[in-house]
Design an enzyme around this catalytic site. Structure first.
Site, PDB file in Angstrom:
ATOM      1  N   HIS A   9     -13.141  27.386 -16.346  1.00  0.00           N
ATOM      2  CA  HIS A   9     -13.352  26.817 -15.015  1.00  0.00           C
ATOM      3  C   HIS A   9     -14.829  26.891 -14.637  1.00  0.00           C
ATOM      4  CE1 HIS A   9     -12.902  27.016 -10.455  1.00  0.00           C
ATOM      5  NE2 HIS A   9     -12.420  25.840 -10.791  1.00  0.00           N
ATOM      6  N   GLU A  36     -14.136  22.686 -18.202  1.00  0.00           N
ATOM      7  CA  GLU A  36     -13.987  21.834 -17.024  1.00  0.00           C
ATOM      8  C   GLU A  36     -15.307  21.215 -16.574  1.00  0.00           C
ATOM      9  OE1 GLU A  36     -12.449  22.202 -12.402  1.00  0.00           O
ATOM     10  OE2 GLU A  36     -13.887  23.602 -13.253  1.00  0.00           O
ATOM     11  N   HIS A  51     -19.750  21.191  -8.606  1.00  0.00           N
ATOM     12  CA  HIS A  51     -18.460  21.436  -7.978  1.00  0.00           C
ATOM     13  C   HIS A  51     -18.263  20.694  -6.667  1.00  0.00           C
ATOM     14  CE1 HIS A  51     -15.391  23.755  -5.656  1.00  0.00           C
ATOM     15  NE2 HIS A  51     -14.757  23.645  -6.811  1.00  0.00           N
ATOM     16  N   GLU A 142     -12.804  16.603 -13.549  1.00  0.00           N
ATOM     17  CA  GLU A 142     -12.151  16.378 -12.251  1.00  0.00           C
ATOM     18  C   GLU A 142     -12.973  15.400 -11.432  1.00  0.00           C
ATOM     19  OE1 GLU A 142     -11.163  18.545  -7.981  1.00  0.00           O
ATOM     20  OE2 GLU A 142     -11.481  19.818  -9.745  1.00  0.00           O
TER      21      GLU A 142
END
Length: 233
Positions: A9, A36, A51, A142
Site C-alpha cells: 500500500h 499500489e 495519494h 487506483e
C-alpha cells in the site's frame, strides 16, 4: 483469485516516503505480490502517483510555488504540469496546519531527495525489476476522484486505461488490478470502455449497504473499509 496476496500500500511506506520510487523498489525487494499506485492527473494530463489531489501535505510546494494555491489555501496536483511537479521534493506526510510529521517514527521529514513520479515511470520500474529479478510483481492502480477530474475537464479513466493498455495490461491475466471508490466510474470502465481488467470496487466507510449484488454486475472484487472487517479499528 482464491489465494492470499500481499499488496504494498503506497509502496513500502512504513520505511520511505509514500509512493516514491524508492518506496516501490523496497516493496519489490520485500517480495510483495502487487504494488499500489494512487493516480491523479497533472495539468498536462500525466497520471501522477500520489495519494491525494493535493500537494502540500507531502511536498515542498508551499515554498517552491507559494502563489499557486487555490481559494481554499490548498495546492492541487492538477494546477501543475509534469515538469513543475518533478521539481518538488517529496517528504514524509505532514499536518498542513502544524507542519509536524504525522507518523513520527517513519523516515525523517525533509530528509533525502525524493520525487513525484508518473504512472509510466513506475510501470517501467516495476517491469524492469521483474525482468532483472525474475519476479512477477503486479500493479494495483487506483483512479482517484474521477468526479473532481471531470469538473476540471479531464477524463482520468480514459487516460489511465490507455496507458495500461500500452504497457500490456489489458485482461485479468495481465497482473493488474484496477480499483476505484466511485461505483459509477468503475461501472463506466467496465461497460463503456469495455475493460477486461480485474476490477475492485472500493467501499466507503459511511456506506450502510454493501450492495454486493450490484457490485457483482461489473466488479470482480471489493475493497472494504477496515472498520467493516475489524471492530475497533
Amino acid at each position: 483469485m482464491n489465494q492470499k496476496i500481499v499488496i504494498a500500500h503506497r509502496g513500502a511506506c512504513g520505511y520511505l516516503p509514500e509512493h516514491t520510487l524508492e518506496a516501490k523498489v523496497m516493496a519489490h525487494a520485500m517480495n510483495v505480490d502487487f504494488i499500489e499506485q494512487d493516480l491523479v492527473l497533472s495539468k498536462d494530463d500525466i497520471p501522477m502517483v500520489i495519494h491525494d489531489i493535493y500537494l502540500d501535505d507531502i511536498s515542498d510546494v508551499v515554498t517552491k510555488f507559494p502563489t499557486r494555491k487555490r481559494k481554499d489555501n490548498r495546492f492541487y496536483v492538477i494546477d501543475f504540469n509534469f515538469d513543475e511537479l518533478k521539481t518538488l521534493c517529496v517528504t514524509e506526510r505532514i499536518d498542513t496546519k502544524t507542519g509536524e510529521q504525522v507518523y513520527k517514527n517513519r523516515f525523517p521529514k525533509g530528509k533525502g531527495n525524493f520525487k513525484l513520479n508518473s504512472l509510466q515511470e513506475e510501470i517501467e520500474l516495476i517491469q524492469g525489476l521483474n525482468k532483472s529479478t525474475g519476479k512477477n510483481v503486479g500493479i494495483y492502480p487506483e483512479i482517484k476522484e474521477p468526479k473532481f477530474h471531470q469538473k476540471e475537464g479531464k477524463d482520468i479513466s480514459k487516460i489511465v486505461l490507455n496507458i495500461l493498455t500500452e504497457y500490456g495490461y489489458k485482461t485479468k491475466n495481465d497482473n493488474c488490478i484496477l480499483q476505484c471508490f466511485d461505483a459509477k466510474e468503475l461501472k463506466r470502465i467496465r461497460n463503456e470502455f469495455k475493460s477486461e481488467l480485474f476490477l475492485v470496487q472500493l467501499i466507503q466507510l459511511e456506506e450502510e449497504e454493501l450492495r454486493l449484488e450490484e457490485f457483482a454486475k461489473y466488479a470482480d472484487g471489493i475493497g472494504p473499509w477496515i472498520q467493516q472487517i475489524i471492530k475497533g479499528k
